[in-house]
Design an enzyme around this catalytic site. Sequence first.
Site, mmCIF file in Angstrom:
data_model
loop_
_atom_site.group_PDB
_atom_site.id
_atom_site.type_symbol
_atom_site.label_atom_id
_atom_site.label_comp_id
_atom_site.label_asym_id
_atom_site.label_seq_id
_atom_site.Cartn_x
_atom_site.Cartn_y
_atom_site.Cartn_z
ATOM 1 N N LYS A 168 -46.540 82.646 128.322
ATOM 2 C CA LYS A 168 -45.198 83.038 127.877
ATOM 3 C C LYS A 168 -45.267 83.737 126.520
ATOM 4 O O LYS A 168 -44.655 84.784 126.312
ATOM 5 C CB LYS A 168 -44.286 81.794 127.792
ATOM 6 C CG LYS A 168 -43.899 81.253 129.164
ATOM 7 C CD LYS A 168 -43.245 79.878 129.108
ATOM 8 C CE LYS A 168 -42.982 79.366 130.531
ATOM 9 N NZ LYS A 168 -42.468 78.004 130.591
ATOM 10 N N ASP A 171 -33.885 79.239 128.994
ATOM 11 C CA ASP A 171 -34.430 78.493 130.126
ATOM 12 C C ASP A 171 -33.328 78.187 131.146
ATOM 13 O O ASP A 171 -33.617 77.818 132.287
ATOM 14 C CB ASP A 171 -34.971 77.165 129.574
ATOM 15 C CG ASP A 171 -36.326 76.815 130.129
ATOM 16 O OD1 ASP A 171 -36.907 77.648 130.829
ATOM 17 O OD2 ASP A 171 -36.781 75.696 129.849
ATOM 18 N N GLN A 209 -41.052 73.323 126.629
ATOM 19 C CA GLN A 209 -41.830 73.211 127.865
ATOM 20 C C GLN A 209 -41.705 71.798 128.447
ATOM 21 O O GLN A 209 -41.846 70.809 127.730
ATOM 22 C CB GLN A 209 -43.306 73.557 127.582
ATOM 23 C CG GLN A 209 -44.187 73.597 128.809
ATOM 24 C CD GLN A 209 -43.834 74.722 129.779
ATOM 25 O OE1 GLN A 209 -43.323 75.771 129.395
ATOM 26 N NE2 GLN A 209 -44.092 74.503 131.054
HETATM 27 N N1 GUN Z 1 -42.135 73.453 133.286
HETATM 28 C C1 GUN Z 1 -42.344 74.021 134.496
HETATM 29 N N2 GUN Z 1 -41.491 75.043 134.680
HETATM 30 C C2 GUN Z 1 -40.711 75.120 133.579
HETATM 31 C C3 GUN Z 1 -39.640 75.969 133.194
HETATM 32 O O1 GUN Z 1 -39.210 76.883 133.900
HETATM 33 N N3 GUN Z 1 -39.114 75.721 131.980
HETATM 34 C C4 GUN Z 1 -39.563 74.717 131.181
HETATM 35 N N4 GUN Z 1 -38.963 74.555 130.012
HETATM 36 N N5 GUN Z 1 -40.537 73.918 131.517
HETATM 37 C C5 GUN Z 1 -41.118 74.116 132.711
#
Ligand code: GUN
Length: 295
Positions: free
Chosen positions: A54, A120, A98
């Site tokens: 990311k 998100d 995350q």
């Molecule tokens: N963990 C797995 N997928 C995601 C996501 O799309 N966002 C976040 N914040 N954590 C994740």
Amino acid sequence: MSAIRLDGREIAAQMREEMGREVAHLAQEHMLRPGLAVVLVGENPASQSYVRSKTQACQELGMHSVQLDFPASLSTEALLGTIAELNADESIHGILVQLPLPGQDEERVLNAVSPEKDVDGLHPVNLGRLLRGEEGFWPCTPHGVLQILQRSDVEVAGKHAVVVGRSPLVGRPVANLLAQKMEGGNATVTLCHTGTHDLSYFTRQADILVVAAGQPRAITDEMVKEGAVVIDVGVNRIEDATRERGWRLVGDVDYAAVRKKARAITPVPNGVGPMTITMLLYNTIEAAKRLGGVQ
Ligand code: GUN
């Protein structure tokens, strides 16, 4: 028959090119540089890898990015303090914590992110906006699934879409978006989950099958209708002694078998995964424009 491979990497690359031009335009015309903060707590290897991707993707587009790493022992209160600082930081337009968190109160933490910076799309306000069909931020994976269908010219309106999995991160929002009266939506949707009796009765009816079950290769060829479009959201590490690292990624769909029956299918890796990151960048650019008063 062998299915068309819906290559998320290609679609993502095309979208990132478009967004790179937009980032350059925002810098030149509006002195605005979209900024994303990614918060990682603990040392889960899969999370570390996602977060790296990311942050790197942000930098590749010329966006501002900050990665904050904390030990698993971080208190919920301390994490809330960090979120408050990021909410107030004008160089940051998007905040992503995350998941999963290693013990902190996930609900309190997600609720603390400003809805205007919640790229998100997991804050209750944004999930509420999604449900009401109002402008907000859609969660990245469901948004990526819709983009794959739309950019691959898959007709959704009037089709029977079956979603397997009801997580708030993927299954529930994607089912809702597919059902919405909008471009790229208007499907008849069935949402299946671990409480569904005779899962294959439903999956065999799917014109579009979206699988986010978290079970490696749970969907086999006899569970899929001839000519279906199959979107595999699963990312599972399974042991593989032939690989130096000892594992490889597989989806929730038995790709090798199902591709012989489906009309189109996303692979794992390089299907939905690259789109999730792309939609995060997309949401961050949108957040910067909204917060910066640019439209
Ligand atoms: N963990 C797995 N997928 C995601 C996501 O799309 N966002 C976040 N914040 N954590 C994740």
